[in-house]
Design a protein around this motif. Structure first.
Motif, mmCIF file in Angstrom:
data_model
loop_
_atom_site.group_PDB
_atom_site.id
_atom_site.type_symbol
_atom_site.label_atom_id
_atom_site.label_comp_id
_atom_site.label_asym_id
_atom_site.label_seq_id
_atom_site.Cartn_x
_atom_site.Cartn_y
_atom_site.Cartn_z
ATOM 1 N N ASP A 1 -27.707 1.566 -40.497
ATOM 2 C CA ASP A 1 -27.584 0.449 -40.049
ATOM 3 C C ASP A 1 -26.292 -0.352 -41.093
ATOM 4 N N THR A 2 -25.238 0.284 -41.113
ATOM 5 C CA THR A 2 -24.322 -0.045 -41.305
ATOM 6 C C THR A 2 -23.316 0.045 -41.703
ATOM 7 N N PHE A 3 -23.121 1.412 -40.376
ATOM 8 C CA PHE A 3 -22.250 2.339 -39.834
ATOM 9 C C PHE A 3 -22.177 1.924 -39.015
ATOM 10 N N ARG A 4 -23.217 1.897 -37.882
ATOM 11 C CA ARG A 4 -23.496 0.754 -36.150
ATOM 12 C C ARG A 4 -22.701 -0.126 -36.117
ATOM 13 N N PRO A 5 -22.948 -1.490 -36.837
ATOM 14 C CA PRO A 5 -22.013 -2.057 -36.314
ATOM 15 C C PRO A 5 -20.183 -2.603 -36.881
ATOM 16 N N HIS A 6 -20.152 -1.828 -38.078
ATOM 17 C CA HIS A 6 -19.051 -0.980 -38.650
ATOM 18 C C HIS A 6 -18.316 -0.065 -37.001
ATOM 19 N N ASP A 7 -19.314 0.749 -36.845
ATOM 20 C CA ASP A 7 -18.654 2.125 -35.352
ATOM 21 C C ASP A 7 -18.068 1.024 -34.235
ATOM 22 N N ARG B 1 -13.962 -2.375 -30.165
ATOM 23 C CA ARG B 1 -13.703 -3.636 -29.712
ATOM 24 C C ARG B 1 -12.062 -3.583 -30.178
ATOM 25 N N ARG B 2 -11.867 -3.147 -31.879
ATOM 26 C CA ARG B 2 -10.029 -2.920 -31.872
ATOM 27 C C ARG B 2 -9.550 -2.435 -31.120
ATOM 28 N N GLN B 3 -10.113 -0.425 -31.217
ATOM 29 C CA GLN B 3 -9.281 -0.117 -30.119
ATOM 30 C C GLN B 3 -9.369 -0.427 -28.740
ATOM 31 N N LYS C 1 -1.574 3.729 -31.992
ATOM 32 C CA LYS C 1 -1.911 2.543 -32.388
ATOM 33 C C LYS C 1 -3.295 2.939 -32.446
ATOM 34 N N GLN C 2 -3.236 2.618 -31.269
ATOM 35 C CA GLN C 2 -5.383 4.208 -31.236
ATOM 36 C C GLN C 2 -5.337 4.728 -32.897
ATOM 37 N N MET C 3 -4.651 5.386 -32.986
ATOM 38 C CA MET C 3 -4.964 6.615 -34.771
ATOM 39 C C MET C 3 -4.724 5.860 -35.465
ATOM 40 N N GLN C 4 -4.039 4.668 -35.334
ATOM 41 C CA GLN C 4 -3.889 3.978 -36.858
ATOM 42 C C GLN C 4 -4.672 2.977 -37.129
ATOM 43 N N THR C 5 -5.886 2.589 -36.256
ATOM 44 C CA THR C 5 -7.346 1.922 -36.267
ATOM 45 C C THR C 5 -8.125 2.883 -36.208
ATOM 46 N N VAL C 6 -8.197 4.142 -35.623
ATOM 47 C CA VAL C 6 -8.301 5.251 -36.270
ATOM 48 C C VAL C 6 -8.761 4.767 -38.007
ATOM 49 N N ARG C 7 -7.429 5.441 -38.795
ATOM 50 C CA ARG C 7 -7.607 5.599 -39.917
ATOM 51 C C ARG C 7 -7.874 4.383 -40.667
ATOM 52 N N GLN C 8 -7.516 3.344 -40.284
ATOM 53 C CA GLN C 8 -8.252 1.789 -40.887
ATOM 54 C C GLN C 8 -9.468 2.192 -40.735
ATOM 55 N N ALA C 9 -10.154 2.320 -39.764
ATOM 56 C CA ALA C 9 -11.627 2.004 -39.974
ATOM 57 C C ALA C 9 -12.639 2.938 -40.809
ATOM 58 N N ALA C 10 -11.209 4.284 -40.674
ATOM 59 C CA ALA C 10 -12.570 4.860 -41.515
ATOM 60 C C ALA C 10 -11.683 5.182 -43.663
ATOM 61 N N LYS C 11 -11.262 3.961 -43.654
ATOM 62 C CA LYS C 11 -10.782 3.873 -45.129
ATOM 63 C C LYS C 11 -12.313 1.868 -45.631
ATOM 64 N N GLU C 12 -11.916 1.153 -44.202
ATOM 65 C CA GLU C 12 -13.205 0.447 -44.230
ATOM 66 C C GLU C 12 -14.528 0.739 -44.776
ATOM 67 N N LEU C 13 -14.713 2.330 -43.731
ATOM 68 C CA LEU C 13 -16.156 2.276 -43.914
ATOM 69 C C LEU C 13 -15.659 2.864 -44.985
ATOM 70 N N GLU C 14 -14.897 3.718 -46.051
ATOM 71 C CA GLU C 14 -15.711 4.313 -47.460
ATOM 72 C C GLU C 14 -15.849 3.604 -47.834
ATOM 73 N N THR C 15 -14.489 1.922 -47.873
ATOM 74 C CA THR C 15 -14.983 1.134 -48.608
ATOM 75 C C THR C 15 -16.122 0.119 -48.585
ATOM 76 N N LEU C 16 -17.033 -0.013 -47.500
ATOM 77 C CA LEU C 16 -18.163 -0.457 -47.483
ATOM 78 C C LEU C 16 -18.936 0.469 -48.362
ATOM 79 N N PHE C 17 -20.017 1.978 -48.104
ATOM 80 C CA PHE C 17 -20.109 2.604 -48.676
ATOM 81 C C PHE C 17 -20.516 2.779 -50.172
ATOM 82 N N GLU C 18 -18.757 2.378 -51.006
ATOM 83 C CA GLU C 18 -18.638 2.245 -52.015
ATOM 84 C C GLU C 18 -19.430 0.782 -52.708
ATOM 85 N N ALA C 19 -19.430 -0.350 -51.702
ATOM 86 C CA ALA C 19 -20.183 -1.107 -51.992
ATOM 87 C C ALA C 19 -21.198 -0.801 -52.351
ATOM 88 N N ASP C 20 -21.880 -0.114 -51.490
ATOM 89 C CA ASP C 20 -23.132 0.947 -51.358
ATOM 90 C C ASP C 20 -23.508 1.367 -52.675
#
Length: 617
Positions: free
Chosen positions: A548-554, A559-561, A570-589
């Motif tokens: 449930d956390t991964f799906r809305p983030h993906d 949408r950002r891509q 810029k697409q590759m930058q978006t992918v790298r940024q999204a990976a970091k954000e996902l790590e942050t979300l999981f770290e909060a859990d």
């Protein structure tokens, strides 16, 4: 003046509406119908439209539109794969046919230079006629269709330098400054050609993004026409062919996400202008010469059609099969529209007598009129002898006039939805393009129709005017987008639900403003991920929380891509940024991370306990 123009338009439309359906019903094809309609309204018959030459010059814009659409369908990677057929088979056919016809003209008494020009001119085939015949039978992507297109493409390119050389040939020698002038023309052509390719790659994507951002169909269609006509005019000013410019522009847009929208906007113009071109050919034919010298005209026409034999020789040398060889020999036996241009130029340069030019133009016109009949006879009498694939099957007639849902594609994805709808007794109509698959699923009681959903007339027959929902469940992204673009314009009331093959396809669907998009592998992949986590010892509610956390983030990442679509960096930058954000979300859990980190320790501890028990035993 406006009244006269409207009157001419009315005459053309009336002739086409009255004559073409009759000829087509006789099984002789649309092209012959347009040619006959042109003869009837032209100076040789009723004389309703006197300026046949002017109409012919304008109507050649239809060829420009045709080559643009073909370019859209021909991606650069595919064109690269075709280079052997274009330059190998194309040059072989032109050389053999020009030699045979040139020697024949020489034997009939023409001087060597004139014979060479006549041999080359009559050796060319009609691009719009051949492609139209193939398109009617849906054979453009067949083996003989690809070879025919490759040959026609080479012929169109080869005609351009010959047209430029005719004035020099008329001088019978290179006079002072002649070579300099030729080199100058070649340099201009090369610069224009190169400029169109490199300029188009840089300018076309941002131009179409700008047009699409306006959300105006008229502005977008205007941009499509601007690019098409601009590219054609640039090549014309550089001394090249307008059709070549349009073809290059189409290729440059073949990989664009806007390709299907552009094709939908251009298609109506292409059909009308091509019909006008064939009618203009019929108008310009001086049919009176046939009455004056029937033996000469018909004999030369038969001789021209016999060039199919030389083309068959080229096909066999190129190692084509006999079925393909005979098909190409009949399909490409006629003269072409470039023959009109080259023969007229040769007449103006005094290489050929005007009377001979008029006779040869009539011969080319008659050969074009004869080709649909010959091709029909070959299709019915010769092709069956080779026992290749079974005859083309007609699309099914549809009796569902009030379905609530139209489901396009009835593979593994569509069948699941179909079973559910059937259980709920919700009326729906299924369209599938695979005839064998349709026959197979019908054995199990499914109501499925064999039909091509990219054709608006078949969608209409399936009940699109009355349906509420269109579900596009086909696996091919190109076909999927073509269906959606055409259906959304013709039937704007339909709610469209689409299956996306991958992220790129999903982004194309999002750009097309599809109401609901389902990436076909996403739900199954997330379910598998959840079960893997449970198998590792993570509690079910925690595993579900991860999904449930991964799906809305993906979805947000997608949408950002979309905002930087087409910009790979810029697409590759978006992918790298999204990976970091996902790590942050999981770290909060902390709960889920703690559980996952405990798994290796717990497994190691369980392993130690097992070993200790074994030792004690």
């Amino acid at each position: 003046m406006a009244t006269a123009l409207l009157l001419n338009v009315l005459i053309f439309l009336t002739a086409a509406v009255l004559v073409v359906p009759i000829i087509k019903r006789l099984g002789l094809g649309e092209v012959l119908g347009y040619l006959i309609a042109g003869v009837l309204i032209g100076p040789s018959a009723l004389g309703l439209v006197p300026d046949a030459e002017g109409v012919l010059q304008f109507s050649q814009v239809g060829i420009v539109f045709l080559l643009f659409v073909i370019g859209l369908e021909l991606k650069p990677a595919r064109l690269k794969l075709m280079r052997k057929a274009v330059f190998g088979f194309g040059s072989l056919q032109v050389a053999i046919t020009t030699l045979v016809l040139g020697l024949t003209a020489l034997a009939l008494g023409l001087p060597p230079v004139a014979a060479a020009v006549v041999g080359f001119s009559l050796g060319l085939c009609s691009t719009p006629l051949v492609l139209h015949l193939l398109g009617e039978r849906q054979e453009l992507n067949s083996r003989h269709g690809r070879h025919a297109f490759a040959l026609l493409l080479f012929q169109d390119m080869a005609a351009i330098p010959v047209l430029a050389v005719i004035p020099i040939l008329a001088a019978d020698s290179l006079v002072s400054g002649g070579m300099t002038a030729v080199l100058k023309e070649v340099a201009i052509a090369v610069v224009a050609f190169t400029g169109l390719i490199f300029g188009g790659r840089k300018l076309l994507p941002p131009l179409f993004r700008l047009a699409a951002a306006t959300d105006s169909r008229e502005v977008f269609a205007g941009m499509s026409l601007l690019v098409l006509i601009g590219a054609a005019l640039l090549m014309e000013l550089a001394g090249l062919s307008m059709a070549l410019g349009a073809f290059i522009a189409g290729i440059l847009l073949a990989d664009s996400e806007y390709r299907h929208s552009i094709e939908a906007d251009i298609e109506p113009f292409r059909g009308l202008l091509l019909g006008l071109f064939f009618m203009a050919v019929g108008m310009t034919a001086k049919v009176g010469l046939l009455a004056q010298s029937p033996g000469l005209v018909l004999g030369l026409t038969a001789l021209l059609l016999a060039k199919g034999a030389s083309l068959m020789i080229a096909a066999r040398v190129y190692r084509c099969g006999w079925r393909e060889t005979t098909t190409l020999g009949v399909l490409l036996s006629q003269g072409g529209e470039f023959a009109f241009v080259l023969l007229t130029a040769a007449g103006s340069a005094a290489l050929l007598a005007q009377d001979l030019v008029h006779v040869l133009v009539l011969v080319v016109s008659l050969s074009m009129a004869a080709t649909p009949i010959l091709f029909l006879g070959h299709e019915r009498l010769v092709r069956p002898l080779f026992k290749k694939p079974r005859p083309k099957r007609d699309f099914d007639a549809m009796d569902d006039d009030s379905p609530r849902i139209i489901l396009v594609g009835f593979g593994r994805f569509g069948q699941i939805m179909g079973r559910a709808l059937q259980g709920l007794e919700i009326p729906y109509t299924v369209l599938d393009i695979n005839a064998d698959h349709v026959d197979f699923v019908r054995r199990y009681g499914n109501k499925v129709y064999y039909g091509d959903a990219t054709r608006l007339d078949l969608l209409d027959a399936a009940g699109a005017r009355h349906a509420q929902v269109l579900v596009v469940a086909v696996g091919d992204p190109d076909i999927s987008m073509r269906i959606i673009h055409r259906a959304s314009k013709r039937f704007p009331h339909l709610k469209i639900y689409a299956r996306a093959r991958d992220r790129h396809h999903a982004q194309l669907l999002m750009r097309a403003k599809v109401g609901f998009i389902l990436r076909e592998l996403l739900p199954a992949s997330l379910e598998m991920t959840r079960e893997v986590l449970i198998g590792l010892g993570v509690p079910r509610d925690q595993a579900q929380h991860t999904i449930d956390t991964f799906r809305p983030h993906d979805e947000e990442t997608l949408r950002r891509q979309l905002e930087v679509f087409g910009n790979e960096k810029k697409q590759m930058q978006t992918v790298r940024q999204a990976a970091k954000e996902l790590e942050t979300l999981f770290e909060a859990d902390e709960d889920i991370l703690t559980r996952v980190e405990e798994i290796p320790r717990r497994q190691a501890s369980d392993g130690d306990d097992t070993k200790r028990s074994a030792n004690e035993s």
